[in-house]
Every structure is written in C-alpha cells, then in structure tokens.
Design an enzyme around this catalytic site. Structure first.
Site, PDB file in Angstrom:
ATOM      1  CB  CYS A 147       4.421  -2.135  -2.118  1.00  0.00           C
ATOM      2  SG  CYS A 147       2.701  -1.888  -2.790  1.00  0.00           S
TER       3      CYS A 147
ATOM      4  CG  HIS B   3       4.073  -2.426   1.911  1.00  0.00           C
ATOM      5  ND1 HIS B   3       3.711  -1.067   1.657  1.00  0.00           N
ATOM      6  CD2 HIS B   3       3.221  -3.147   1.032  1.00  0.00           C
ATOM      7  CE1 HIS B   3       2.910  -1.012   0.917  1.00  0.00           C
ATOM      8  NE2 HIS B   3       2.320  -2.461   0.560  1.00  0.00           N
TER       9      HIS B   3
ATOM     10  CG  ASN C 295      -0.722  -0.677   0.078  1.00  0.00           C
ATOM     11  OD1 ASN C 295       0.050   0.057   0.002  1.00  0.00           O
ATOM     12  ND2 ASN C 295      -0.831  -1.947  -0.164  1.00  0.00           N
TER      13      ASN C 295
HETATM   14  O1  UT7 Z   1       0.613  -3.635  -1.477  1.00  0.00           O
HETATM   15  C1  UT7 Z   1       1.113  -4.908  -1.999  1.00  0.00           C
HETATM   16  C2  UT7 Z   1       0.724  -5.961  -0.861  1.00  0.00           C
HETATM   17  N1  UT7 Z   1      -0.824  -5.968  -0.891  1.00  0.00           N
HETATM   18  C3  UT7 Z   1      -1.225  -6.744  -0.114  1.00  0.00           C
HETATM   19  O2  UT7 Z   1      -0.425  -7.420   0.651  1.00  0.00           O
HETATM   20  C4  UT7 Z   1      -2.805  -7.053  -0.023  1.00  0.00           C
HETATM   21  C5  UT7 Z   1      -2.900  -8.512   0.340  1.00  0.00           C
HETATM   22  N2  UT7 Z   1      -4.485  -8.839   0.392  1.00  0.00           N
HETATM   23  C6  UT7 Z   1      -5.203  -8.484   1.539  1.00  0.00           C
HETATM   24  O3  UT7 Z   1      -4.822  -7.510   2.194  1.00  0.00           O
HETATM   25  C7  UT7 Z   1      -6.478  -9.196   1.562  1.00  0.00           C
HETATM   26  O4  UT7 Z   1      -6.552 -10.369   0.720  1.00  0.00           O
HETATM   27  C8  UT7 Z   1      -7.701  -8.459   1.188  1.00  0.00           C
HETATM   28  C9  UT7 Z   1      -8.056  -7.289   2.286  1.00  0.00           C
HETATM   29  C10 UT7 Z   1      -7.534  -7.647   0.087  1.00  0.00           C
HETATM   30  C11 UT7 Z   1      -9.000  -8.963   1.259  1.00  0.00           C
HETATM   31  O5  UT7 Z   1      -9.174  -9.906   2.424  1.00  0.00           O
HETATM   32  P1  UT7 Z   1      -9.286 -11.429   2.365  1.00  0.00           P
HETATM   33  O6  UT7 Z   1      -9.560 -11.992   3.736  1.00  0.00           O
HETATM   34  O7  UT7 Z   1      -8.518 -12.110   1.701  1.00  0.00           O
HETATM   35  O8  UT7 Z   1     -10.967 -11.405   1.589  1.00  0.00           O
HETATM   36  P2  UT7 Z   1     -11.535 -12.058   0.360  1.00  0.00           P
HETATM   37  O9  UT7 Z   1     -10.811 -11.502  -0.716  1.00  0.00           O
HETATM   38  O10 UT7 Z   1     -11.075 -13.660   0.379  1.00  0.00           O
HETATM   39  O11 UT7 Z   1     -12.936 -11.893   0.557  1.00  0.00           O
HETATM   40  C12 UT7 Z   1     -13.753 -12.297   1.447  1.00  0.00           C
HETATM   41  C13 UT7 Z   1     -15.114 -12.003   1.444  1.00  0.00           C
HETATM   42  C14 UT7 Z   1     -15.783 -12.076   0.125  1.00  0.00           C
HETATM   43  O12 UT7 Z   1     -16.946 -12.597  -0.162  1.00  0.00           O
HETATM   44  P3  UT7 Z   1     -17.191 -14.176  -0.271  1.00  0.00           P
HETATM   45  O13 UT7 Z   1     -17.065 -14.436  -1.659  1.00  0.00           O
HETATM   46  O14 UT7 Z   1     -16.796 -14.784   0.963  1.00  0.00           O
HETATM   47  O15 UT7 Z   1     -18.838 -14.011  -0.076  1.00  0.00           O
HETATM   48  C15 UT7 Z   1     -15.569 -10.876  -0.802  1.00  0.00           C
HETATM   49  O16 UT7 Z   1     -16.455 -10.624  -1.809  1.00  0.00           O
HETATM   50  O17 UT7 Z   1     -15.280 -10.627   1.539  1.00  0.00           O
HETATM   51  C16 UT7 Z   1     -15.822  -9.852   0.330  1.00  0.00           C
HETATM   52  N3  UT7 Z   1     -15.100  -8.511   0.349  1.00  0.00           N
HETATM   53  C17 UT7 Z   1     -15.760  -7.643   1.128  1.00  0.00           C
HETATM   54  N4  UT7 Z   1     -16.895  -7.338   1.498  1.00  0.00           N
HETATM   55  C18 UT7 Z   1     -17.173  -6.125   2.204  1.00  0.00           C
HETATM   56  C19 UT7 Z   1     -14.375  -8.098  -0.439  1.00  0.00           C
HETATM   57  N5  UT7 Z   1     -13.837  -6.807  -0.248  1.00  0.00           N
HETATM   58  C20 UT7 Z   1     -14.855  -6.484   0.547  1.00  0.00           C
HETATM   59  C21 UT7 Z   1     -15.221  -5.196   1.057  1.00  0.00           C
HETATM   60  N6  UT7 Z   1     -16.308  -4.933   1.871  1.00  0.00           N
HETATM   61  N7  UT7 Z   1     -14.607  -4.162   0.622  1.00  0.00           N
END
Ligand code: UT7
Length: 325
Positions: A111, A251, A282
């Site tokens: 990125c 980004h 993204n």
């Molecule tokens: O391009 C390079 C840079 N990239 C980035 O900077 C991306 C950085 N990361 C992020 O943007 C975020 O970490 C994400 C958007 C990828 C994820 O958000 P989060 O708040 O960190 O969520 P998480 O991974 O901690 O997941 C929270 C919950 C989980 O459920 P439990 O374990 O709490 O029951 C996931 O299973 O959300 C669940 N989950 C979803 N639910 C519905 C994960 N993806 C989804 C989804 N829909 N698509």
C-alpha cells in the site's frame, strides 16, 4: 531544481460491489462493514481486465492533464502487488498500450508503493536522467482476495491512479519526504504462495494460500502509529504547521484509522483529511493517487496548496511526502 506534479489521473472499473452484495457471498452485513471500516462499496474489474488496463486508463488522463503526449514520458514506474504477470513488469505493458518504448519497472511496497515510487521518481528527476516520469499505482486486488474470508474480502477493491512528475528551474514543490519499513512484521499482512518460497502447487491452491492474509488488529495499530509519526516527521522536516496544510491524503484502508490519526494530530478529520474509501475500499498502491486525482477534480485542492500524502502497508512499509500541489 524544481520537481512538480504536472498532471494526475484516476480510473476505476465500472462494476460496483456493494456491502449488500457481499452479504450474499459471506456471513457479513452492511452495518458491520460500515461501522468497522467506513466502506460502502468497491469496484471490481471484469475477468478480462488486467492491472495494466486500469493503469493505462489512469495514465492517459494524467498525461493529458500534464499537457503532454505519451512520447514526452521518459520512464514509467508502476507500483503494484497485482502485476499482470510476474514478468515482464506491468510498466512495459502500459508503455506498449501508450504506444511508446521506454524504460520502466514495477515497484512492490504494497500500500506504500505509490509513495515509494514517487520518492524514486524524485531522485531520478534530480539526477538529471529523466525529465518527465509517469508514476502509476494500480491494482486488481479482487484477484488475490479470498472471497470466502469475511475478515478480508470486505476490505479491498480495484482501481488505478497516475501522476506525471516533471522538473523545471523553479523551486521544488516536493517539500519533504519520509520513508520507513519493518520486515519483522512481514507475516502480519502477506500472500504466502506464488513466489519462490512456495511456488504454486495443487496444495497451495487447495489451502487458499494465493490470497491476502492479514492480522487486522495488529496492522490497524501499526498503521495508526506509523502514519501519525510520518506526518509529524515530514511537517517538521518541511517546517510546516497544521495551519499550513490544506489537505492530508492518506492511504484509504479504514475510516477509523484516519479518524485516529486526525485525533492524534489534533486536527479535524472532515476539514483536513481526504476520504473516498466509502466508494472504493482499500485499493493498495492505487489508493493515494486515486484520492489525489479526486481531490484535484473536486476542487478540494488547488495549485499552490500544501498537501501531505501518507501511506502504510505490507512489509510493513510506510512513509509521507509533503508537497505543494
Ligand atoms: O492496507 C494496509 C493497511 N490495512 C489496514 O490498515 C487494515 C487494518 N485493519 C482493519 O482495518 C481492521 O482490523 C479490520 C476492519 C480488518 C477488522 O476490524 P476489527 O475491529 O479489528 O475487527 P476484528 O478483526 O477484531 O473482529 C471483530 C469481530 C470478530 O468476531 P468476534 O471474534 O469478536 O466474535 C470477527 O470475527 O468481527 C468479526 N468480523 C466480522 N463480522 C462481520 C470480522 N470480519 C467481519 C465481517 N462481518 N466482514
């Protein structure tokens, strides 16, 4: 010697994939995607369209806006993690489409690719080797997205942005640059198979190893920290205050990342940050040049405004550039 942005352009494929469309593919919902990421829809290239096709469309616009002809371009750098093929470089495929024979290469810094490429272009221009360089960020991330993995497939999209950098006798518009990297974090955001370490095999395909894998939480934390630091460092290097900056073009990965950076910097996100991730998700190396082109097209920035480009991505890689548009 003065380096300038002569022209910018962007292109996204017409097919829109909304959050509601994704609800039919994986167990997710519009509400989760909007609140956790800010993304509403993204663009997906049709199967016959490759990265070089998107890159070519953006490049044509950038060259035209620079009041140049393709023949005026001396070299092409294409930032991408989704090249048409491993080799030849996508830069040559774009050159062919533009009808020119020129040196070029692809630059892979995920990125941060467009930002890194811009620093390389700047160094080339200062060295006197070239006068006009076309820098492209182009991706078809949909080809390396695991459409069975809800934690990543809601995030990415396809698109391309391009900038023509040129040099003349006036003072430089590039005010400061800052790059960083940390190879120790490589396995937090990567694609395991398809390279020399794990060539494509029945096994790698079966195990879904040709797709983006990401530790979202760790990536999120580092993205906020390193992008905030990068902005602060270029501001200091260029002797800029918050009031000098018209717009930060970050980004486009997650609205919560951008909100956090704005908060750390003590500025209003709405006023100082450009956001279009709601429309495109993204797009990795394409995200900053697409946003830059839209900031220009929408009148958010005009000639003479001071802006900061700031990136973070796989590697980990990061950086910022302060420039006068
Ligand atoms: O391009 C390079 C840079 N990239 C980035 O900077 C991306 C950085 N990361 C992020 O943007 C975020 O970490 C994400 C958007 C990828 C994820 O958000 P989060 O708040 O960190 O969520 P998480 O991974 O901690 O997941 C929270 C919950 C989980 O459920 P439990 O374990 O709490 O029951 C996931 O299973 O959300 C669940 N989950 C979803 N639910 C519905 C994960 N993806 C989804 C989804 N829909 N698509």
């Amino acid at each position: 010697m003065g380096i300038k942005i002569a022209g910018v352009g962007m292109y996204v494929p017409p097919r829109v994939l909304t959050n509601h469309d994704l609800e039919k593919i994986v167990e997710t919902n519009d509400e989760w995607i909007r609140t956790r990421t800010g993304i509403v829809e993204r663009r997906i290239a049709d199967p016959e369209v490759a990265t070089s096709d998107l890159a070519y469309e953006a490049a044509k616009i950038a060259i035209e806006r620079a009041n140049l002809k393709p023949e005026d371009i001396d070299a092409i750098i294409c930032a991408t993690i989704t090249p048409d093929m491993v080799f030849p470089a996508t830069a040559y495929l774009v050159a062919e489409k533009l009808g020119i024979k020129r040196p070029g290469f692809d630059l892979e810094a995920a990125c941060s690719g467009f930002l890194y490429s811009s620093t390389v272009a700047t160094a080339y221009l200062r060295s006197g080797i070239f006068k006009n360089i076309l820098v492209i960020g182009a991706e078809t991330l949909s080809r390396i997205t695991d459409w069975q993995d809800r934690s990543t497939c809601v995030l990415f999209g396809d698109g391309a942005g391009a900038v023509v950098y040129t040099i003349d006798d006036s003072p430089s518009d590039i005010l400061a640059m800052e790059l960083g990297g940390d190879g120790g974090c490589g396995d937090l955001l990567y694609m395991p198979a398809g390279g020399s370490k794990m060539p494509a095999s029945e096994e790698t395909v079966k195990n879904r190893l040709h797709f983006i894998k990401m530790n979202g939480r760790e990536t999120f934390k580092m993205a906020v920290r390193m992008m905030t630091e990068s902005v602060e460092k270029v501001m200091k290097k260029a002797n800029l205050t918050k009031d000098d900056i018209k717009l930060v073009i970050p980004h486009q990965a997650n609205i919560r990342i951008i909100d956090a950076i704005a908060e750390y910097l003590g500025v209003s996100r709405e006023e100082k940050f450009f956001v279009n991730l709601d429309k495109y998700g993204n797009t990795s190396a394409a995200s900053i040049p697409i946003a830059l082109a839209e900031a220009v097209e929408s009148g958010r920035i005009s000639r003479g405004d001071i802006i900061i480009l700031v990136a973070f991505g796989g590697g980990f890689s990061w950086g910022a550039i302060a420039l006068r548009y």
